[in-house]
Scaffold this active site. Structure first.
Site, PDB file in Angstrom:
ATOM      1  N   GLN A 188     -29.187  14.084 -43.995  1.00  0.00           N
ATOM      2  CA  GLN A 188     -29.285  13.571 -45.363  1.00  0.00           C
ATOM      3  C   GLN A 188     -29.031  12.071 -45.455  1.00  0.00           C
ATOM      4  OE1 GLN A 188     -30.469  15.001 -48.023  1.00  0.00           O
ATOM      5  NE2 GLN A 188     -30.535  17.115 -47.321  1.00  0.00           N
ATOM      6  N   ALA A 230     -37.296  15.512 -39.964  1.00  0.00           N
ATOM      7  CA  ALA A 230     -38.386  14.703 -40.533  1.00  0.00           C
ATOM      8  C   ALA A 230     -38.694  15.020 -41.995  1.00  0.00           C
ATOM      9  CB  ALA A 230     -39.655  14.871 -39.693  1.00  0.00           C
ATOM     10  N   CYS A 255     -30.632  26.588 -49.427  1.00  0.00           N
ATOM     11  CA  CYS A 255     -30.479  27.864 -48.744  1.00  0.00           C
ATOM     12  C   CYS A 255     -29.750  28.858 -49.630  1.00  0.00           C
ATOM     13  CB  CYS A 255     -29.694  27.696 -47.455  1.00  0.00           C
ATOM     14  SG  CYS A 255     -29.954  26.107 -46.697  1.00  0.00           S
TER      15      CYS A 255
END
Ligand SMILES: Cc1ncc(COP(=O)(O)O)c(C=O)c1O
Length: 384
Positions: free
Chosen positions: A181, A202, A329
């Site tokens: 991050q 990426a 998530c």
């Protein structure tokens, strides 16, 4: 029109990166291990990618091991070091790490590794005393502390952590950081901080999904997660994702180049958006560091007293604002954010932190619309 404010979860591919990616997909790249022209073309793309990433981040080329992304890089760093360290070795991570670090550490713990948890304060900052305590553990093989947090926007004072590690002298553990991050949003001084392992991905910086890398000091012993054909000098087997690697390298290069101009722009936007939110909901609470302190400028995590997180996100989606609850998530599940819990928020609050994360493509108009949509939606969902 929708406003996408979930860039910490993934970003749209950059036009220049997309163009190169498609060019490479069409270039009939062979297997980079092949000795024919097609193989050599693929090899050249992989070598060039390694060179670009190393140059952009100021590390030797030998440090770069391409992976399928941040999750694999984190798993590789933790398991690679601990599997090599033998029995009795210990690991320490902060309590706010991404699940790919925390779950790996928990898995290692279940199999006998001692796992030390480094605490954070209410702003998400590492507690120095807790860090010192963890560092004093006999047999500590690895310390994993993320550079910047995906949920709170907290940025680790890396130079300070580096000097605390240095207090251990020759007993210092290896130091890994998940910089997924931080890349492109906060300066990375890998060599100055004395890092041994760094995870990157990426797709958080306008590159394709499913590719990233682990930077690692070549001298350190890490056991490969994937064994087989011995690619990446034996560090990561599997036919190289040549086109993905080429695209990833360009994305990394551009992210590093543009970081100094992107962050100030995001800080202006963050202030505007926060101001708009406070106009509508005066008792809204900003999670993480204040807007005046060092932080990821693109990330706003907000608690609206009385709001239920999931219905807020669903309602915002209907109104055209794409945001999330903490990490991507966990946004499908009803779990509380482990990051907010670790920062001392209640279970109820840890289920309701709205995360708005900006990216390179976020415009002033987006911020204006987001403020309007938030104002309108909050009128409906907040208790009167
Ligand atoms: C801090 C952090 N580390 C690791 C990852 C995982 O990266 P990837 O999606 O490339 O596996 C993410 C993104 O989900 C992240 O935010």
């Amino acid at each position: 029109v929708t406003v996408y404010l979930d860039h910490n979860s993934t970003t749209p591919i950059r036009p220049e990166v997309r163009e190169l990616y498609i060019e490479l997909l069409d270039a009939q790249l062979g297997n980079a291990s092949g000795s024919h022209a097609a193989g050599r073309r693929a090899r050249a793309v992989v070598d060039d990618g390694r060179e670009r990433i190393a140059a952009a981040l100021g590390v030797p080329e030998e440090w770069v091991v391409f992976t399928s992304g941040g999750t694999e890089a984190n798993n590789q760093a933790l398991r690679g070091v601990l599997d090599n360290a033998g029995s009795g070795a210990a690991i320490a991570t902060s309590t706010v790490e991404h699940s790919s670090v925390l779950q790996t550490a928990l898995d290692l713990e279940q199999r006998g590794t001692k796992f030390l948890r480094v605490q954070v304060d209410q702003s998400g900052k590492i507690e120095s005393d807790s860090l010192r305590e963890a560092l004093a553990t006999p047999g500590l093989a690895l310390l994993s502390i993320m550079t910047a947090n995906n949920e709170s926007g907290a940025v680790t004072p890396m130079a300070e952590v580096a000097s605390i590690i240095d207090e251990r002298g020759t007993e210092r553990p290896l130091w890994h950081t998940d910089a997924v991050q931080a890349l492109g949003k906060s300066p990375l001084a890998i060599a100055d901080w004395g890092l041994d392992l760094v995870s990157l991905s990426a797709h958080k910086i306008g590159g394709p999904q499913g590719v990233g890398c682990l930077l690692r000091r070549p001298g350190i012993g890490i056991r490969p997660l994937l064994i087989g054909g011995g690619q990446e000098s034996g560090a990561r087997s599997g036919t190289e994702n040549a086109a993905g690697i080429g695209a990833c390298a360009l994305a990394v290069q551009l992210a590093v180049e543009e970081e100094p101009t992107l962050s100030p722009r995001h800080l202006t936007f963050a202030n505007e958006l926060w101001h708009a939110v406070r106009l509508h909901v005066p008792d809204a609470k900003l999670v993480g560091p204040s807007l005046e302190s060092p932080r990821l400028a693109n990330t706003l995590n907000i608690l609206f007293p009385g709001a239920e997180g999931h219905s807020l996100v669903a309602r915002l989606d209907l109104e055209g604002l794409e945001a999330s609850l903490g990490s991507a998530c966990s946004s499908g599940a009803l779990e509380a954010s482990h990051v907010l819990l670790a920062m001392g928020y209640s279970d109820r609050q840890a289920r309701a932190g709205l995360r708005l994360s900006m990216g390179r493509t976020t415009s002033h108009k987006d911020i204006h619309s987001a403020g309007d949509i938030l104002g309108k939606t909050l009128q409906h969902v907040l208790p009167k």
